[in-house]
Design an enzyme around this catalytic site. Sequence first.
Site, PDB file in Angstrom:
ATOM      1  N   HIS A  92       0.815  -1.222   0.000  1.00 27.09           N
ATOM      2  CA  HIS A  92       0.000   0.000   0.000  1.00 27.09           C
ATOM      3  C   HIS A  92       0.850   1.274   0.000  1.00 27.09           C
ATOM      4  O   HIS A  92       0.308   2.362  -0.230  1.00 27.09           O
ATOM      5  CB  HIS A  92      -0.932   0.030   1.208  1.00 27.09           C
ATOM      6  CG  HIS A  92      -2.005  -1.006   1.184  1.00 27.09           C
ATOM      7  ND1 HIS A  92      -2.816  -1.217   0.089  1.00 27.09           N
ATOM      8  CD2 HIS A  92      -2.397  -1.900   2.127  1.00 27.09           C
ATOM      9  CE1 HIS A  92      -3.668  -2.206   0.355  1.00 27.09           C
ATOM     10  NE2 HIS A  92      -3.433  -2.638   1.573  1.00 27.09           N
ATOM     11  N   ASP A 129      -3.055 -10.702  -2.287  1.00 25.11           N
ATOM     12  CA  ASP A 129      -3.620 -10.142  -1.062  1.00 25.11           C
ATOM     13  C   ASP A 129      -5.060  -9.717  -1.340  1.00 25.11           C
ATOM     14  O   ASP A 129      -5.394  -9.322  -2.462  1.00 25.11           O
ATOM     15  CB  ASP A 129      -2.789  -8.936  -0.635  1.00 25.11           C
ATOM     16  CG  ASP A 129      -3.154  -8.407   0.737  1.00 25.11           C
ATOM     17  OD1 ASP A 129      -2.426  -8.716   1.695  1.00 25.11           O
ATOM     18  OD2 ASP A 129      -4.150  -7.667   0.849  1.00 25.11           O
ATOM     19  N   HIS A 131      -6.588  -7.153  -0.450  1.00 21.89           N
ATOM     20  CA  HIS A 131      -6.668  -5.716  -0.726  1.00 21.89           C
ATOM     21  C   HIS A 131      -5.835  -5.383  -1.967  1.00 21.89           C
ATOM     22  O   HIS A 131      -4.780  -5.976  -2.190  1.00 21.89           O
ATOM     23  CB  HIS A 131      -6.143  -4.907   0.464  1.00 21.89           C
ATOM     24  CG  HIS A 131      -6.848  -5.196   1.748  1.00 21.89           C
ATOM     25  ND1 HIS A 131      -6.373  -6.120   2.667  1.00 21.89           N
ATOM     26  CD2 HIS A 131      -7.997  -4.704   2.263  1.00 21.89           C
ATOM     27  CE1 HIS A 131      -7.199  -6.165   3.702  1.00 21.89           C
ATOM     28  NE2 HIS A 131      -8.193  -5.319   3.468  1.00 21.89           N
ATOM     29  N   ASP A 216      -5.113 -12.827   3.662  1.00 24.09           N
ATOM     30  CA  ASP A 216      -6.363 -12.269   4.165  1.00 24.09           C
ATOM     31  C   ASP A 216      -7.544 -12.550   3.246  1.00 24.09           C
ATOM     32  O   ASP A 216      -8.662 -12.123   3.532  1.00 24.09           O
ATOM     33  CB  ASP A 216      -6.230 -10.765   4.419  1.00 24.09           C
ATOM     34  CG  ASP A 216      -5.404 -10.044   3.376  1.00 24.09           C
ATOM     35  OD1 ASP A 216      -5.075 -10.667   2.345  1.00 24.09           O
ATOM     36  OD2 ASP A 216      -5.075  -8.871   3.591  1.00 24.09           O
TER      37      ASP A 216
END
Length: 277
Positions: A92, A129, A131, A216
Amino acid sequence: DDAGLPNKMQAVEAIAVSDEQILRVHTQDHLDTLKMISQQTKMSMFDQDTYALPESPHIARLSAGGIVRAVDAIMTGEANNALVAVRPPGHHATPSRAMGFCLLSNIAIAARQAQAVHGAKKVMIVDYDVHHGNGTQDVFYDDPSVLFISTHQYPFYPGTGALHDTGSGDADGTTLNIPLRSGHGDESYKALYECVIRPAAKRFQPELILVSAGFDAHYIDPLAMMQLTHTGYAHITRELIQLAEEHCDGKIAFLMEGGYDLQALGHGMRNIAHALL
């Protein structure tokens, strides 16, 4: 450790990345901010969930240094492949700011290391991931030498990664976003790898594959709503290893990203180690 795998693996120690390595990806202002934080005596907040203690910038340099060290080992023949277990994560962090628990863009710094030091002309980054890896995308959005592929729950944090975001200029087509509604699991991911990601790799012909391995998207994870099992994750891992064997002599490194159920994260990383061995 419980599975006895470290005894079968070659351990390498992370070396903190230099300013030069950081500046291949991040702005001088961002680097200056991290240096300023290291000189303070209290916690600093970048946003509502991203904070740093005075020692955090050095730990972030070591985290990025772990994947850089792995890339060095792979590209020089010291190792066939690598599994990098580090924190904080990195996907990120944008060129100009920290966000989403990430201070430095670990995998982007490693990709630039492969190019600048080892002469790799094409690097493929796969981010599974849950996200979207917005920071990784931002680094390479106008760079046709890096193929960035992300499967992610959408809409979801950080709100980026739409299907039509495909790169800019000469790099149009080297960003491949696969946004998914919540609830997708093993069969969906299997089909995506077979029908989308495998052909994309064949077209691109990478010399190195780097993987942002977030656990996740596992069904037990408390932050997201995807339905992958460890069986599904293991299939993804084997697919990526096979792609590396087909296109880049097996040169692949898996880098820990998110994962907020420790049991799922631990078993997931163990399964990657089994597959790489």
